[in-house]
Design a protein around this motif. Structure first.
Motif, mmCIF file in Angstrom:
data_model
loop_
_atom_site.group_PDB
_atom_site.id
_atom_site.type_symbol
_atom_site.label_atom_id
_atom_site.label_comp_id
_atom_site.label_asym_id
_atom_site.label_seq_id
_atom_site.Cartn_x
_atom_site.Cartn_y
_atom_site.Cartn_z
ATOM 1 N N VAL A 143 -49.337 -86.089 40.513
ATOM 2 C CA VAL A 143 -49.753 -84.749 40.897
ATOM 3 C C VAL A 143 -48.892 -83.691 40.642
ATOM 4 O O VAL A 143 -47.960 -83.784 40.867
ATOM 5 N N SER A 151 -51.295 -79.966 43.947
ATOM 6 C CA SER A 151 -52.154 -80.508 44.763
ATOM 7 C C SER A 151 -53.399 -79.618 45.177
ATOM 8 O O SER A 151 -53.227 -78.285 45.143
ATOM 9 N N THR A 152 -54.409 -79.950 45.929
ATOM 10 C CA THR A 152 -55.334 -79.436 46.453
ATOM 11 C C THR A 152 -54.732 -78.341 47.406
ATOM 12 O O THR A 152 -55.282 -77.200 47.462
ATOM 13 N N ASP A 161 -51.784 -77.087 47.285
ATOM 14 C CA ASP A 161 -50.976 -76.010 46.775
ATOM 15 C C ASP A 161 -51.749 -74.953 46.156
ATOM 16 O O ASP A 161 -51.224 -74.035 46.066
ATOM 17 N N LEU A 185 -57.220 -79.033 41.259
ATOM 18 C CA LEU A 185 -56.156 -80.378 41.377
ATOM 19 C C LEU A 185 -55.666 -80.226 39.759
ATOM 20 O O LEU A 185 -56.318 -80.334 38.852
ATOM 21 N N GLU A 211 -58.313 -85.871 45.127
ATOM 22 C CA GLU A 211 -57.099 -86.447 45.449
ATOM 23 C C GLU A 211 -57.540 -87.744 46.202
ATOM 24 O O GLU A 211 -56.917 -88.916 45.927
#
Length: 150
Positions: free
Chosen positions: A3, A6-7, A9, A15, A94
């Motif tokens: 990753v 990330s979702t 972030d 993603l 994720e």
């Protein structure tokens, strides 16, 4: 798969992962993402990509998009292939990847994979068997997986 963003972030907007494929004799199952668009950049090697029934060869430096709802599959064409891959919006992708990895560690059978695919139908849908068959089949397999604690 690593990753990169990330979702969390991105606040769920996307993603981003870096993925590595190794040569495969056949393509994995064709699937689609009903509510997500994907963007790929091939970084190393060559990727065989089946998009909407047409196969293309993407090499290092090539960039391509797969719009939501379009059937696709991909595999390394030769040796090792790396690509940066963005999925937007992120949704629960994720968790889907984590579930698929766990299913493969348990053996990767349809009994292992069906509950994961069924739980993540907002993120991914297999194109075969048809949905009218897939729904009841995956429901039964999900119950069997629970009984067998898979």
């Amino acid at each position: 798969m690593t990753v990169r963003q990330s979702t969390a972030d991105t606040g769920g907007t996307m993603l981003e992962v870096e993925s590595t494929w190794v040569s495969a004799a056949k393509m994995p199952p064709t699937h689609l993402h009903p509510a997500q668009d994907e963007h790929f950049e091939v970084v190393e090697g060559a990727l065989r990509v089946l998009i909407g029934g047409a196969e293309r060869l993407m090499r290092a430096g090539d960039v391509f998009d797969i719009p939501r709802g379009v059937e696709h599959a991909m595999a390394a064409a030769e040796g090792r292939t790396r690509a940066i891959w963005q999925t937007a919006p992120a949704l629960r992708t994720e968790q889907l990847f984590a579930g698929l990895a766990d299913a493969h560690r348990r053996g990767g059978s349809l009994l292992d994979l069906a509950p994961v695919v069924r739980a993540h139908s907002a993120e991914m849908r297999l194109t075969k068997p048809p949905p009218i068959v897939q729904g009841p089949l995956f429901a039964v397999l999900g119950v069997a997986a629970k009984i067998l604690r898979r």
